[in-house]
Design a protein around this motif. Structure first.
Motif, mmCIF file in Angstrom:
data_model
loop_
_atom_site.group_PDB
_atom_site.id
_atom_site.type_symbol
_atom_site.label_atom_id
_atom_site.label_comp_id
_atom_site.label_asym_id
_atom_site.label_seq_id
_atom_site.Cartn_x
_atom_site.Cartn_y
_atom_site.Cartn_z
ATOM 1 N N UNK A 224 0.857 -1.180 0.000
ATOM 2 C CA UNK A 224 0.000 0.000 0.000
ATOM 3 C C UNK A 224 0.897 1.234 0.000
ATOM 4 N N UNK A 225 0.726 2.097 -1.000
ATOM 5 C CA UNK A 225 1.546 3.311 -1.073
ATOM 6 C C UNK A 225 0.758 4.489 -0.501
ATOM 7 N N UNK A 226 1.456 5.339 0.236
ATOM 8 C CA UNK A 226 0.815 6.495 0.894
ATOM 9 C C UNK A 226 1.528 7.765 0.436
ATOM 10 N N UNK A 231 5.681 14.610 5.731
ATOM 11 C CA UNK A 231 6.826 15.162 5.012
ATOM 12 C C UNK A 231 6.689 14.900 3.507
ATOM 13 N N UNK A 232 7.662 15.397 2.755
ATOM 14 C CA UNK A 232 7.621 15.202 1.304
ATOM 15 C C UNK A 232 8.033 13.770 0.995
ATOM 16 N N UNK A 233 7.086 12.856 0.994
ATOM 17 C CA UNK A 233 7.515 11.489 0.674
ATOM 18 C C UNK A 233 6.378 10.583 0.236
ATOM 19 N N UNK A 234 6.788 9.403 -0.249
ATOM 20 C CA UNK A 234 5.858 8.328 -0.565
ATOM 21 C C UNK A 234 6.326 7.138 0.267
ATOM 22 N N UNK A 235 5.424 6.618 1.079
ATOM 23 C CA UNK A 235 5.789 5.492 1.941
ATOM 24 C C UNK A 235 5.043 4.261 1.452
ATOM 25 N N UNK A 236 5.756 3.133 1.375
ATOM 26 C CA UNK A 236 5.073 1.887 1.003
ATOM 27 C C UNK A 236 5.015 0.979 2.226
ATOM 28 N N UNK A 237 3.786 0.532 2.521
ATOM 29 C CA UNK A 237 3.562 -0.360 3.665
ATOM 30 C C UNK A 237 3.271 -1.771 3.168
ATOM 31 N N UNK A 238 3.583 -2.733 4.016
ATOM 32 C CA UNK A 238 3.116 -4.087 3.737
ATOM 33 C C UNK A 238 1.646 -4.138 4.144
ATOM 34 N N UNK A 239 0.795 -4.675 3.270
ATOM 35 C CA UNK A 239 -0.633 -4.725 3.613
ATOM 36 C C UNK A 239 -0.900 -5.764 4.700
ATOM 37 N N UNK A 244 6.589 -0.692 7.524
ATOM 38 C CA UNK A 244 7.161 0.138 6.446
ATOM 39 C C UNK A 244 8.093 -0.717 5.600
ATOM 40 N N UNK A 245 7.842 -0.728 4.290
ATOM 41 C CA UNK A 245 8.722 -1.484 3.397
ATOM 42 C C UNK A 245 9.721 -0.583 2.693
ATOM 43 N N UNK A 246 9.286 0.646 2.440
ATOM 44 C CA UNK A 246 10.161 1.541 1.657
ATOM 45 C C UNK A 246 9.686 2.978 1.834
ATOM 46 N N UNK A 247 10.636 3.890 1.937
ATOM 47 C CA UNK A 247 10.280 5.316 1.939
ATOM 48 C C UNK A 247 11.016 5.991 0.786
ATOM 49 N N UNK A 248 10.263 6.629 -0.088
ATOM 50 C CA UNK A 248 10.864 7.392 -1.181
ATOM 51 C C UNK A 248 10.808 8.871 -0.801
ATOM 52 N N UNK A 249 11.973 9.512 -0.652
ATOM 53 C CA UNK A 249 11.978 10.962 -0.459
ATOM 54 C C UNK A 249 11.559 11.596 -1.772
ATOM 55 N N UNK A 250 10.651 12.561 -1.684
ATOM 56 C CA UNK A 250 10.148 13.154 -2.920
ATOM 57 C C UNK A 250 11.109 14.227 -3.406
ATOM 58 N N UNK A 251 12.111 13.797 -4.127
ATOM 59 C CA UNK A 251 13.122 14.705 -4.655
ATOM 60 C C UNK A 251 13.279 14.484 -6.142
#
Ligand code: DHE
Length: 504
Positions: A224-226, A231-239, A244-251
């Motif tokens: 699940x992506x949020x 903050x400026x980011x996209x976080x992916x969670x395990x459903x 938290x599986x991954x955090x993408x800084x929005x850059x």
């Protein structure tokens, strides 16, 4: 139904100093007033704790006068007390002004902060089949923002199976796993809640962002992506367990940071598509490993676009997207392969592409979108991105819906004196064939169809509101059910099959 307790959030150390209101601080120390009276529930830096965040992004368009009233009188059915007897009018006004001030910095909210908020419902008991007898594919979720609850309805009988508390101020559509077993909700304060539709119980919740936009489910139901502004980011969670599986800084490639406007699931290419508010990029993130090994899970591909685009609409193949440009007057069709511009569409009046729907018309596919600032619905030819028709309405709209089995599209007037009206548009002639006004003076908004398209369900978007179920052919009322400001309604089948008549 087990009682689900509200979590008290450990935020604290991650945060920086607050911004005082310069205009009022000479007379009244609003920051101190806040610290003494509000910080315990809303957190020292206004980022939310047991109470919601008190920042402009969350309070949105609420006027200072309205906020003063809440501070003075408290809020029914919540833990917000009335301060009218303890604070003077001027102090209350200073507080209302204070919480409308921008934070002035981007708060930190990292993996450890997120994980510290995760809470499981200890009474949750999974079920290996639905505990109700109705069709699990024809279940509806109704989000009731009046008192921050959601209802689960049997879509055959229109009876309520459950009603449960949600986080404060949900936004965007809840997202189902592909089998319809679980559904995930997101609040503007960044809370994500997992609910088991089969057992009718809340499973868990977690605070992923400080100010979030929406969520998207991967095609395989595993991730699940949020998307968040703060903050400026996209976080992916395990459903599975909301970890938290991954955090993408929005850059951007050039290092510029951006708010993330929204994230969408592309069901055909196994990817998330990410829209940004401040940078001229669209991201394509693999939401599963490609069978031929060409992409690893969470592989990021950046697509450069001519300018920041948000609020997307996709063609039915998800090879092309339409985004709205910042000027609020233009839609831009983009080739997802390389970001090239396929067409520019004149859409003055702030189109709300996320509410757009599509259907077959004269052997083509057209999409239709309401406009937030103008009284019209634009119908766009998706082959050449030209405007087929502009339908004049009785006021600016927000949501539109149809169904493959219905010849009509329903589009509500959301703003202005005619907000109590709903237009029904013939999908062939592109003409309004009927305008209904269910309850004069009360906002009529957001339609969802049942699985077969036989019924259209409308919200009366008021605190003492209701949903009204219509026969989708005759437009006759079938039933009314009281609800507290029912906003969106989401049918399992229409959502998981990506019906062309509903938002995705
Ligand atoms: Fe929404 C969906 C953006 C204001 C209620 N809204 C969406 C989506 C986006 C979006 C990108 C699609 C996400 C999804 O479902 O995954 N909304 C925005 C804005 O940019 C805007 C204009 C300004 C903002 O402050 O965010 C905005 N939205 C509102 C409201 O003021 C509404 C009416 C009340 C509220 O709850 O805040 C509102 N938005 C909704 C609803 C949906 C939604 C009910 C889901 C519609 C659906 O049928 O899927």
């Amino acid at each position: 139904m087990a009682k689900y307790s509200i979590l008290s959030v450990a935020i604290g150390s991650a945060l920086m100093a607050s911004v005082a209101s310069p205009s009022l601080s000479e007379v009244i120390d609003a920051a101190k007033l806040y610290a003494d009276n509000c910080a315990e529930c809303h957190q020292a830096e206004r980022l939310g704790g047991t109470g919601p965040a008190l920042i402009p992004q969350t309070l949105k368009r609420k006027k200072a006068k309205h906020l003063s009233k809440i501070i003075s009188a408290g809020l029914e059915q919540t833990q917000m007390p009335a301060f009218g007897e303890d604070l003077s009018e001027a102090q209350i006004a200073a507080l209302a002004d204070y919480i409308k001030q921008p934070l002035g910095y981007v708060p930190k909210w990292d993996e450890a902060d997120i994980m510290a908020t995760r809470e499981f419902n200890e009474d949750y008991k999974p079920a290996n089949k639905p505990v109700f007898t109705g069709d699990p594919m024809n279940i509806f979720i109704v989000v009731e923002t009046g008192d921050h609850h959601a209802s689960v309805l049997d879509g055959d009988t229109f009876t309520r199976l459950d009603r449960f508390e949600t986080p404060y101020a949900l936004h965007g559509g809840p997202k189902y796993t592909p089998d319809g077993h679980y559904v995930f909700f997101m609040s503007r304060d960044g809370w994500v809640m997992k609910y088991d539709v089969w057992s009718l119980q809340v499973v868990a919740k977690i605070r992923v962002g400080i100010n979030s936009r929406n969520i998207a489910m991967s095609a395989d139901g595993q991730h699940l992506a949020v998307a968040s502004y703060l903050p400026h980011n996209l976080v992916v969670l395990s459903t599975k367990d909301l970890s938290v599986e991954k955090i993408f800084d929005a850059r951007a490639e050039n290092g510029n940071s951006s708010r993330v406007s929204a994230v969408y699931q592309d069901p055909f290419h196994g990817r998330f598509i990410v829209a940004f508010k401040d940078i001229a990029e669209v991201w394509d993130i693999a939401s599963q490993r490609a069978k031929d090994g060409s992409r690893e899970l969470f592989d990021l591909r950046r697509i450069s676009v001519p300018e920041p685009l948000d609020d997307f609409f996709f063609d039915q193949s998800y090879n092309q997207l339409m985004g709205s440009a910042r000027d609020g007057k233009t839609g831009m069709a983009i080739d997802m392969k390389d970001g090239s511009v396929l067409g520019k569409i004149p859409l003055p009046g702030f189109p709300h592409l996320g509410s757009g729907i599509s259907w077959k018309w004269n052997k083509k596919t057209v999409m239709a979108t309401p406009h937030l600032r103008e009284a019209k619905v634009s119908v766009v030819d998706m082959d050449n991105w030209s405007i087929v028709k502009t339908i004049e309405t009785e006021g600016p709209g927000f949501f539109m819906r149809s169904h493959e089995n219905s010849p009509y599209a329903w589009s509500g007037v959301f703003f202005g004196p005619n907000k109590d009206k709903m237009h029904i548009i013939d999908k062939k002639t592109l003409e309004i064939v009927k305008t209904i006004q269910p309850i004069p003076g009360k906002t009529a908004a957001h339609i969802e169809f049942d699985r077969d398209g036989k019924h259209a369900i409308m919200s009366i978007w008021e605190k003492d509101g209701m949903i009204i179920i219509y026969d989708a052919k005759t437009f006759k009322e079938v039933k009314r059910m009281k609800m507290s400001k029912p906003s969106g309604k989401y049918n399992v089948w229409n959502k998981i099959t990506f019906s062309e008549g509903t938002s995705h």
